[in-house]
Write a protein that holds these residues in place. Structure first.
Motif, short mmCIF file in Angstrom:
data_model
loop_
_atom_site.label_atom_id
_atom_site.label_comp_id
_atom_site.label_asym_id
_atom_site.label_seq_id
_atom_site.Cartn_x
_atom_site.Cartn_y
_atom_site.Cartn_z
N LEU A 328 0.52 -1.31 -0.43
CA LEU A 328 0.48 0.03 0.47
C LEU A 328 0.73 1.32 -0.29
CD1 LEU A 328 -3.23 -0.50 2.53
CD2 LEU A 328 -2.68 -0.19 -0.45
N ASN A 329 2.06 1.19 0.99
CA ASN A 329 2.58 2.57 0.29
C ASN A 329 3.57 2.30 -1.23
OD1 ASN A 329 4.18 4.33 2.12
ND2 ASN A 329 5.99 3.65 1.91
N ASN A 330 3.74 1.99 -1.32
CA ASN A 330 4.13 1.44 -2.61
C ASN A 330 3.15 2.07 -3.47
OD1 ASN A 330 7.05 0.20 -1.93
ND2 ASN A 330 5.19 -1.88 -2.89
N ALA A 331 2.35 1.89 -3.34
CA ALA A 331 0.83 2.15 -3.83
C ALA A 331 1.19 3.95 -4.26
CB ALA A 331 -0.01 1.73 -3.87
N LYS A 332 1.01 4.30 -2.48
CA LYS A 332 0.51 5.56 -2.81
C LYS A 332 1.85 6.59 -3.42
CE LYS A 332 -0.44 9.77 -0.33
NZ LYS A 332 0.53 10.01 -0.18
N GLN A 333 2.92 6.05 -3.37
CA GLN A 333 4.47 6.32 -3.67
C GLN A 333 4.12 6.60 -5.19
OE1 GLN A 333 8.64 5.32 -1.98
NE2 GLN A 333 7.49 4.82 -0.32
N LEU A 334 3.90 5.47 -5.88
CA LEU A 334 3.34 6.12 -7.39
C LEU A 334 1.86 6.68 -7.29
CD1 LEU A 334 3.67 2.01 -8.35
CD2 LEU A 334 5.18 3.48 -9.05
N HIS A 335 1.18 6.59 -6.93
CA HIS A 335 0.19 7.66 -7.05
C HIS A 335 0.63 8.79 -6.46
CE1 HIS A 335 -3.66 10.15 -5.74
NE2 HIS A 335 -3.97 8.85 -6.35
N ASP A 336 1.12 9.45 -5.60
CA ASP A 336 1.82 10.73 -5.80
C ASP A 336 2.76 11.34 -7.24
OD1 ASP A 336 1.13 10.52 -3.23
OD2 ASP A 336 2.52 10.23 -1.78
N LYS A 337 3.61 10.12 -7.72
CA LYS A 337 4.64 10.69 -9.09
C LYS A 337 3.36 10.54 -9.90
CE LYS A 337 8.14 7.74 -7.87
NZ LYS A 337 9.40 6.47 -8.01
N LEU A 338 2.26 9.73 -10.10
CA LEU A 338 1.51 10.13 -10.96
C LEU A 338 0.28 11.64 -10.87
CD1 LEU A 338 -0.26 8.70 -13.05
CD2 LEU A 338 -1.77 7.80 -11.58
N GLU A 339 0.23 11.77 -9.41
CA GLU A 339 -0.36 12.70 -9.22
C GLU A 339 0.13 14.54 -9.77
OE1 GLU A 339 -1.07 14.16 -5.23
OE2 GLU A 339 -3.16 13.99 -5.42
N LYS A 340 1.70 14.73 -9.33
CA LYS A 340 1.90 15.34 -10.14
C LYS A 340 1.70 16.06 -11.53
CE LYS A 340 6.18 15.34 -6.83
NZ LYS A 340 7.90 15.09 -6.53
N TYR A 341 1.84 14.96 -12.43
CA TYR A 341 1.83 14.51 -14.09
C TYR A 341 0.01 15.69 -14.15
CZ TYR A 341 5.58 12.11 -15.67
OH TYR A 341 6.73 11.43 -15.49
N TYR A 342 -0.60 15.15 -13.34
CA TYR A 342 -2.07 16.15 -13.64
C TYR A 342 -2.22 17.74 -12.84
CZ TYR A 342 -4.25 12.13 -15.29
OH TYR A 342 -4.60 10.67 -15.51
N ILE A 343 -1.18 17.41 -11.91
CA ILE A 343 -1.22 18.94 -11.25
C ILE A 343 -1.07 19.81 -12.47
CG2 ILE A 343 -0.64 20.16 -10.19
CD1 ILE A 343 0.09 17.96 -7.20
N GLY A 344 0.27 19.42 -13.08
CA GLY A 344 0.68 19.98 -14.17
C GLY A 344 -0.08 20.81 -15.19
N ALA A 345 -1.48 19.99 -15.32
CA ALA A 345 -2.36 20.39 -16.75
C ALA A 345 -4.03 20.63 -16.43
CB ALA A 345 -2.37 18.72 -16.80
N MET A 346 -3.28 20.98 -14.48
CA MET A 346 -4.85 21.89 -13.53
C MET A 346 -4.73 23.26 -14.35
SD MET A 346 -6.96 19.36 -13.77
CE MET A 346 -8.14 20.23 -12.69
N ASP A 347 -6.05 23.65 -14.71
CA ASP A 347 -6.38 25.08 -14.29
C ASP A 347 -6.63 25.44 -13.22
OD1 ASP A 347 -7.20 27.79 -14.39
OD2 ASP A 347 -7.68 27.51 -16.45
N PHE A 348 -6.61 25.88 -12.24
CA PHE A 348 -6.85 25.70 -11.15
C PHE A 348 -7.63 26.84 -10.16
CE2 PHE A 348 -3.54 22.33 -9.81
CZ PHE A 348 -4.09 21.03 -9.42
N GLY A 349 -7.45 27.67 -11.44
CA GLY A 349 -8.30 28.86 -11.26
C GLY A 349 -9.60 28.56 -11.53
N LYS A 350 -9.81 28.53 -12.40
CA LYS A 350 -11.45 27.37 -13.05
C LYS A 350 -11.94 26.46 -11.51
CE LYS A 350 -13.44 25.09 -17.38
NZ LYS A 350 -13.29 25.78 -18.44
N VAL A 351 -10.48 25.57 -11.73
CA VAL A 351 -11.21 24.65 -10.83
C VAL A 351 -12.02 25.43 -8.84
CG1 VAL A 351 -10.55 23.25 -9.33
CG2 VAL A 351 -9.67 23.24 -11.12
N ARG A 352 -11.16 26.46 -9.17
CA ARG A 352 -11.86 27.52 -8.12
C ARG A 352 -13.33 28.34 -8.15
NH1 ARG A 352 -6.21 28.68 -7.11
NH2 ARG A 352 -5.99 29.83 -8.64
N ARG A 353 -13.39 28.08 -9.44
CA ARG A 353 -14.60 29.00 -10.00
C ARG A 353 -15.24 27.81 -9.58
NH1 ARG A 353 -10.79 31.98 -13.20
NH2 ARG A 353 -11.12 30.40 -15.37
#
Length: 367
Positions: A328-353
Motif C-alpha cells: 500500500l505504501n508503494n502504491a501511494k508513492q506511485l500515486h504521488d508521482k502520477l498526481e504531479k502530472y495531473y497537477i501540472g495540467a490543471m487550471d486551478f483558477g477554473k477549479v476554484r470557480r
C-alpha cells in the motif's frame, strides 16, 4: 492512529477499504435517494482538486456549526473521499475508481461535477507513457496488497477454526443478553436503522483507527479485549441487532479483515453507548467504562493444547500483514508521482470557480 489534519471535533470514517475480498466499498451508504437526499459526484483524475473541494465543504459546515461526517481515503488518509451533511440531506464524493459512483437518478438525486473540464489533456498526452506506466504499476501494487491480505485472512481463519471448539457458546449468549438488558432501554415501537462504516483500515501509514470518532460519539465505552478476535464480533452484532430492534440508530463499523462478518465496533450515539474490539494489534488509547476480557468465554485447557499453533499463526499473520501494508505504501508513492502530472495540467483558477459554484449551490442562503 488518526488521519493527518483530522479536525478534533468531527466524526471521521472510511467508506472504502482494502480487504481480503478486494476493495470493499460502502459508498451506497452516502445518501438515500428515496428520502430526498442529493449526491454530488466529482469526477477527475488524481490531483485535480476533488479532495480540496470536499475539504472546503466540510470547513463551511464547521463554520456554520453543522454536523457533518468526513469520509477519508484509506489509500491516502490525508485525503477526503466524501462529506456527508445530514442536516441538508446532501453528500459530496469522489466518484472515481476504485469506488466508482455513477448516477442512479440523474438530474433528480445526483449532480455530476466534472473537474476534467479544467484540465489540459494535450499536456497530459505529452507524458502519456509515464502516466500509463505509473497507473499500471500502482494497480499492480494494490493487487499485491490484496493478495497478502487474503493470505493473512486465511491464516487467521484457520486459527479461529481451531480455537472455535474452545468457545462456551451458552456463556457467550447469556452475557450478550445480560449486556443488552443493562445497556439498552425499552423498544420504541419502530425499528431503527443500522448504518455501515469503517472506523479502521489498512493504509500506507499503517493500520489507522479513528478512535477520536468513537470517543466523540460514545460517552459510555465498552472495550472487548479479544486476543483471538473470535467472540467480540458476535457480542457486538447481537447488541447492534437488539438496539436497532428497539428503535435506535446504530453505526456498525465493519472489520476490514472480515467485511462480511463480525464488526470491529458498534456505536449508538443516541444513548452514547459504544463497543469496540481490542487485541494485540488494536489497543484502545482511551479510558473505558468497562473492559470485558473475552478469554472468559474460552476453555483455557483447550487453548493450552493449541499454544504452538497459535504462536506460529500469529507470526505468519503479522508477516503477511506487514507485506500488505508495504505494498500500500508503494502504491501511494506511485500515486504521488502520477498526481504531479495531473497537477501540472490543471487550471486551478477554473477549479476554484467551479468549487465556489458548488459550495454556493450546496449551502444556498441558509445560515
Amino acid at each position: 492512529m488518526n488521519a493527518e489534519n483530522k479536525p478534533s471535533n468531527t466524526p471521521c470514517f472510511f467508506l472504502g477499504a482494502n480487504t481480503p475480498r478486494g476493495f470493499y466499498s460502502l459508498f451506497d451508504e452516502l445518501y438515500e435517494p428515496e428520502d430526498g437526499w442529493r449526491l454530488y459526484i466529482i469526477k477527475g483524475g488524481p490531483g485535480t482538486g476533488k479532495s480540496t473541494l470536499m475539504k472546503k465543504v466540510a470547513a463551511e459546515c464547521d463554520r456554520r456549526g453543522w454536523y457533518c461526517e468526513r469520509i477519508y481515503c484509506s489509500s491516502d488518509p490525508a485525503s477526503l473521499d466524501a462529506v456527508i451533511i445530514p442536516h441538508r440531506k446532501i453528500s459530496i464524493c469522489d466518484g472515481t475508481p476504485p469506488h466508482t459512483v455513477e448516477p442512479r437518478f440523474p438530474g433528480v438525486s445526483e449532480v455530476f461535477v466534472d473537474l476534467g473540464r479544467c484540465r489540459n489533456d494535450e499536456k497530459l498526452r505529452e507524458n502519456a507513457s509515464e502516466i500509463i506506466s505509473l497507473t499500471l504499476e500502482n494497480s499492480r501494487e494494490h493487487k499485491k496488497c490484496i493478495s497478502f491480505l487474503k493470505a493473512a485472512a486465511a491464516v487467521s481463519n484457520n486459527l479461529k477454526a481451531n480455537i472455535l471448539p474452545a468457545v462456551d457458546g451458552v456463556k457467550l449468549q447469556r452475557f450478550s443478553e445480560s449486556l443488552t438488558g443493562k445497556e439498552l432501554g425499552n423498544a420504541s415501537g419502530e425499528r431503527g436503522r443500522i448504518h455501515r462504516r469503517f472506523i479502521s483500515a489498512p493504509t500506507p501509514s499503517g493500520l489507522v483507527v479513528f478512535y477520536d470518532t468513537f470517543t466523540e460519539l460514545c460517552d459510555r465505552r465498552i472495550v472487548l479485549d479479544d486476543a483471538f478476535g473470535l467472540v467480540s464480533g458476535a457480542i457486538m452484532r447481537f447488541v447492534a441487532l437488539e438496539a436497532a430492534g428497539r428503535g435506535y440508530s446504530v453505526t456498525e463499523c465493519l472489520s476490514p479483515m472480515t467485511p462480511d462478518g463480525a464488526p470491529f465496533a458498534v456505536m449508538i450515539p443516541e444513548i452514547g453507548l459504544g463497543l469496540i474490539a481490542a487485541d494485540r494489534q488494536y489497543s484502545c488509547p482511551f479510558e473505558a467504562a468497562r473492559t470485558v476480557n473475552c478469554s472468559r468465554f474460552l476453555n483455557r485447557e483447550e487453548l493450552k493444547k493449541l499454544r504452538n499453533r497459535i504462536i506460529f499463526g500469529r507470526k505468519t499473520y503479522d508477516e503477511f500483514m506487514n507485506e500488505a501494508l508495504e505494498k500500500l505504501n508503494n502504491a501511494k508513492q506511485l500515486h504521488d508521482k502520477l498526481e504531479k502530472y495531473y497537477i501540472g495540467a490543471m487550471d486551478f483558477g477554473k477549479v476554484r470557480r467551479v468549487s465556489a459554484e458548488i459550495i454556493k449551490e450546496i449551502f444556498g442562503d441558509e445560515k
